[in-house]
Design a protein around this motif. Structure first.
Motif, PDB file in Angstrom:
ATOM      1  N   ARG A 120       0.817  -1.471  -0.018  1.00  0.00           N
ATOM      2  CA  ARG A 120      -0.142   0.153  -0.092  1.00  0.00           C
ATOM      3  C   ARG A 120       0.933   1.524   0.071  1.00  0.00           C
ATOM      4  NH1 ARG A 120      -2.113  -4.110   3.242  1.00  0.00           N
ATOM      5  NH2 ARG A 120      -4.285  -4.612   2.305  1.00  0.00           N
ATOM      6  N   LYS A 121       0.629   2.088  -0.999  1.00  0.00           N
ATOM      7  CA  LYS A 121       1.382   3.266  -0.977  1.00  0.00           C
ATOM      8  C   LYS A 121       1.954   4.371   0.435  1.00  0.00           C
ATOM      9  CE  LYS A 121       1.500   7.486  -3.692  1.00  0.00           C
ATOM     10  NZ  LYS A 121       0.897   7.765  -5.270  1.00  0.00           N
ATOM     11  N   HIS A 122       3.496   4.670   0.568  1.00  0.00           N
ATOM     12  CA  HIS A 122       3.429   5.304   1.607  1.00  0.00           C
ATOM     13  C   HIS A 122       3.288   6.309   1.818  1.00  0.00           C
ATOM     14  CE1 HIS A 122       6.156   1.768   4.016  1.00  0.00           C
ATOM     15  NE2 HIS A 122       5.466   1.164   3.600  1.00  0.00           N
ATOM     16  N   HIS A 123       3.158   7.175   0.707  1.00  0.00           N
ATOM     17  CA  HIS A 123       3.573   8.999   0.863  1.00  0.00           C
ATOM     18  C   HIS A 123       2.452   9.105  -0.515  1.00  0.00           C
ATOM     19  CE1 HIS A 123       7.421   7.384   1.785  1.00  0.00           C
ATOM     20  NE2 HIS A 123       7.335   8.145   2.493  1.00  0.00           N
ATOM     21  N   LEU A 124       1.431   9.383   0.354  1.00  0.00           N
ATOM     22  CA  LEU A 124       0.413  10.127  -0.855  1.00  0.00           C
ATOM     23  C   LEU A 124       0.665  11.543  -0.693  1.00  0.00           C
ATOM     24  CD1 LEU A 124      -2.542   8.454   1.497  1.00  0.00           C
ATOM     25  CD2 LEU A 124      -0.932   7.379  -0.164  1.00  0.00           C
ATOM     26  N   PHE A 125       0.239  11.886  -2.446  1.00  0.00           N
ATOM     27  CA  PHE A 125       0.028  13.282  -3.147  1.00  0.00           C
ATOM     28  C   PHE A 125      -0.739  14.262  -3.010  1.00  0.00           C
ATOM     29  CE2 PHE A 125       0.936  15.102  -6.856  1.00  0.00           C
ATOM     30  CZ  PHE A 125       1.687  15.573  -7.273  1.00  0.00           C
ATOM     31  N   GLY A 126      -0.269  15.168  -2.136  1.00  0.00           N
ATOM     32  CA  GLY A 126      -1.368  16.111  -1.830  1.00  0.00           C
ATOM     33  C   GLY A 126      -0.875  17.378  -3.466  1.00  0.00           C
ATOM     34  N   TYR A 127      -0.019  16.950  -3.946  1.00  0.00           N
ATOM     35  CA  TYR A 127      -0.006  18.421  -4.544  1.00  0.00           C
ATOM     36  C   TYR A 127      -0.495  18.655  -6.379  1.00  0.00           C
ATOM     37  CZ  TYR A 127       1.812  21.552  -8.136  1.00  0.00           C
ATOM     38  OH  TYR A 127       2.598  22.661  -9.375  1.00  0.00           O
ATOM     39  N   GLU A 128      -1.940  19.493  -5.923  1.00  0.00           N
ATOM     40  CA  GLU A 128      -2.695  19.667  -6.987  1.00  0.00           C
ATOM     41  C   GLU A 128      -3.192  18.075  -7.539  1.00  0.00           C
ATOM     42  OE1 GLU A 128      -1.144  21.312 -10.071  1.00  0.00           O
ATOM     43  OE2 GLU A 128      -0.455  23.157  -9.632  1.00  0.00           O
ATOM     44  N   SER A 129      -3.568  17.172  -5.882  1.00  0.00           N
ATOM     45  CA  SER A 129      -4.136  15.813  -6.115  1.00  0.00           C
ATOM     46  C   SER A 129      -4.826  15.773  -5.199  1.00  0.00           C
ATOM     47  CB  SER A 129      -3.670  14.333  -6.002  1.00  0.00           C
ATOM     48  OG  SER A 129      -3.387  13.349  -5.714  1.00  0.00           O
ATOM     49  N   ALA A 130      -6.337  15.136  -5.113  1.00  0.00           N
ATOM     50  CA  ALA A 130      -6.886  14.877  -4.180  1.00  0.00           C
ATOM     51  C   ALA A 130      -6.795  13.110  -3.367  1.00  0.00           C
ATOM     52  CB  ALA A 130      -8.394  14.767  -4.070  1.00  0.00           C
ATOM     53  N   GLU A 131      -5.372  12.817  -3.340  1.00  0.00           N
ATOM     54  CA  GLU A 131      -4.789  11.345  -2.826  1.00  0.00           C
ATOM     55  C   GLU A 131      -4.799  11.422  -0.991  1.00  0.00           C
ATOM     56  OE1 GLU A 131      -2.220   7.923  -4.233  1.00  0.00           O
ATOM     57  OE2 GLU A 131      -1.196   9.267  -4.113  1.00  0.00           O
ATOM     58  N   ALA A 132      -4.146  12.471  -1.203  1.00  0.00           N
ATOM     59  CA  ALA A 132      -3.509  12.913   0.298  1.00  0.00           C
ATOM     60  C   ALA A 132      -4.849  12.770   1.888  1.00  0.00           C
ATOM     61  CB  ALA A 132      -2.411  13.669   0.697  1.00  0.00           C
ATOM     62  N   ARG A 133      -6.316  12.905   0.603  1.00  0.00           N
ATOM     63  CA  ARG A 133      -7.437  13.826   1.174  1.00  0.00           C
ATOM     64  C   ARG A 133      -7.629  12.262   1.543  1.00  0.00           C
ATOM     65  NH1 ARG A 133     -11.858  15.274  -1.062  1.00  0.00           N
ATOM     66  NH2 ARG A 133     -10.708  16.116  -2.729  1.00  0.00           N
ATOM     67  N   MET A 134      -7.838  11.341   0.536  1.00  0.00           N
ATOM     68  CA  MET A 134      -8.924  10.598  -0.489  1.00  0.00           C
ATOM     69  C   MET A 134      -8.774   8.997   0.941  1.00  0.00           C
ATOM     70  SD  MET A 134     -10.622  11.063  -3.793  1.00  0.00           S
ATOM     71  CE  MET A 134     -11.763  10.641  -3.672  1.00  0.00           C
ATOM     72  N   LEU A 135      -7.326   8.521   0.514  1.00  0.00           N
ATOM     73  CA  LEU A 135      -7.185   7.121   0.680  1.00  0.00           C
ATOM     74  C   LEU A 135      -5.860   7.444   2.612  1.00  0.00           C
ATOM     75  CD1 LEU A 135      -5.390   6.597  -2.563  1.00  0.00           C
ATOM     76  CD2 LEU A 135      -7.399   5.709  -1.724  1.00  0.00           C
ATOM     77  N   VAL A 136      -5.961   6.148   2.764  1.00  0.00           N
ATOM     78  CA  VAL A 136      -4.744   6.365   3.895  1.00  0.00           C
ATOM     79  C   VAL A 136      -3.351   5.290   3.991  1.00  0.00           C
ATOM     80  CG1 VAL A 136      -5.122   4.138   5.970  1.00  0.00           C
ATOM     81  CG2 VAL A 136      -7.211   5.003   5.371  1.00  0.00           C
ATOM     82  N   PRO A 137      -2.449   5.884   4.384  1.00  0.00           N
ATOM     83  CA  PRO A 137      -1.250   4.743   3.972  1.00  0.00           C
ATOM     84  C   PRO A 137      -0.863   4.071   4.146  1.00  0.00           C
ATOM     85  CG  PRO A 137      -1.031   7.040   5.116  1.00  0.00           C
ATOM     86  CD  PRO A 137      -2.507   6.795   4.976  1.00  0.00           C
ATOM     87  N   GLY A 138      -0.274   3.474   3.191  1.00  0.00           N
ATOM     88  CA  GLY A 138       0.129   2.151   4.019  1.00  0.00           C
ATOM     89  C   GLY A 138       1.961   1.607   5.209  1.00  0.00           C
ATOM     90  N   GLU A 139       1.876   0.796   5.107  1.00  0.00           N
ATOM     91  CA  GLU A 139       2.730   1.045   6.505  1.00  0.00           C
ATOM     92  C   GLU A 139       4.030  -0.113   6.201  1.00  0.00           C
ATOM     93  OE1 GLU A 139       2.784   3.690   8.609  1.00  0.00           O
ATOM     94  OE2 GLU A 139       0.934   4.221   7.810  1.00  0.00           O
TER      95      GLU A 139
END
Length: 267
Positions: A120-139
């Protein structure tokens, strides 16, 4: 090992069409003698189709990954299904980092369609992207054994965080696969970062991108395999393509012996 990178055409929210392209790419890679084929990031929905994430989210046991597992088994080829939007609450058979939410999840299958690893992707993209707001990071680190190779897994934005790659290399990885949805205009970054990760860790890095246009982004393609010197073994342009190349995994130890930067680390 013969490695294939499936630079798929990805249509926004066209899940069935995208699945069929992925299955066709698995079949073509097997026909071309590949041992392992890797797919791009969120290949079934399209990374930039944020409005479709919730309704298209699936568990690891869901239809997209089940069909990829079936394709791996049918064609006798390993597959990195990288990645889908995973519904963590619905996943049953894999330990999850959260009880609920969505994750950007890749799964490595062997030739029999068995799951070898889930990342599960560790680093979620926040720059002009909704990923960091919508997803949970992996560990957890994504590392698995595949036919004598130690394969590491990361995803797209992870490329900007070299400490993750150093941790994977320390686990003995020979090859790191990086499913991505890298857009224009950051071509130089896409060409620099995976090459740097290969050079500094003295291993193979294969960066797999998609091809296609979304409402406010266009994927730049250019899927590429880099050797432990950072030399390009094979790559392509921005159109859909299948990159196939032979990867001599013994080169990792040979390069580290010849130029012992890995041994000279001070921890």
């Amino acid at each position: 090992m013969r490695l294939a990178l499936a630079q798929l055409e990805i249509e926004s929210a066209a899940v069935e069409d995208n699945r069929e392209r992925a299955e066709a790419a698995v079949a073509e890679a097997a026909d071309r003698g590949a041992d392992l084929v890797a797919l791009p990031e969120i290949f079934n929905v399209g990374y930039f189709a944020f409005d479709a994430y919730q309704r298209a989210a699936e568990p690891v046991e869901g239809p997209t990954l089940s069909r990829i597992a079936d394709a791996a088994r049918e064609h006798g080829i390993g597959v990195l299904a990288g990645s889908i939007v995973e519904d963590l609450a619905e996943t049953e058979s894999v330990e999850t980092p959260a009880d609920e939410g969505l994750a950007n999840t890749s799964v490595l299958f062997d030739r029999d369609g068995r799951r070898l690893a889930v990342y599960r992707k560790h680093h979620l993209f926040g720059y002009e992207s909704a990923e960091a707001r919508m997803l949970v990071p992996g560990e957890s680190l994504g590392v698995a054994e595949f036919e004598g190779a130690t394969v590491g897994m990361t995803t797209c934005y992870d490329l900007r965080f070299p400490e993750l790659y150093r941790d994977i290399a320390a686990e003995g990885a020979d090859l790191i696969l990086v499913p991505s949805a890298w857009p224009y205009p950051r071509v130089e970054h896409w060409q620099l970062l995976p090459r740097a990760r290969a050079v500094e860790n003295q291993l193979f890095v294969a960066a797999i991108n998609g091809s296609g246009e979304f409402d406010d982004a266009e994927l730049l393609g250019r899927s590429t395999v880099y050797d432990p010197w950072g030399t390009t073994l094979a790559g392509t342009g921005d159109d859909p393509d299948l990159v196939v190349t032979d990867v001599d995994l013994d080169r990792v130890a040979a390069v580290r012996e010849e130029f012992p930067a890995w041994r000279d680390r001070r921890l």
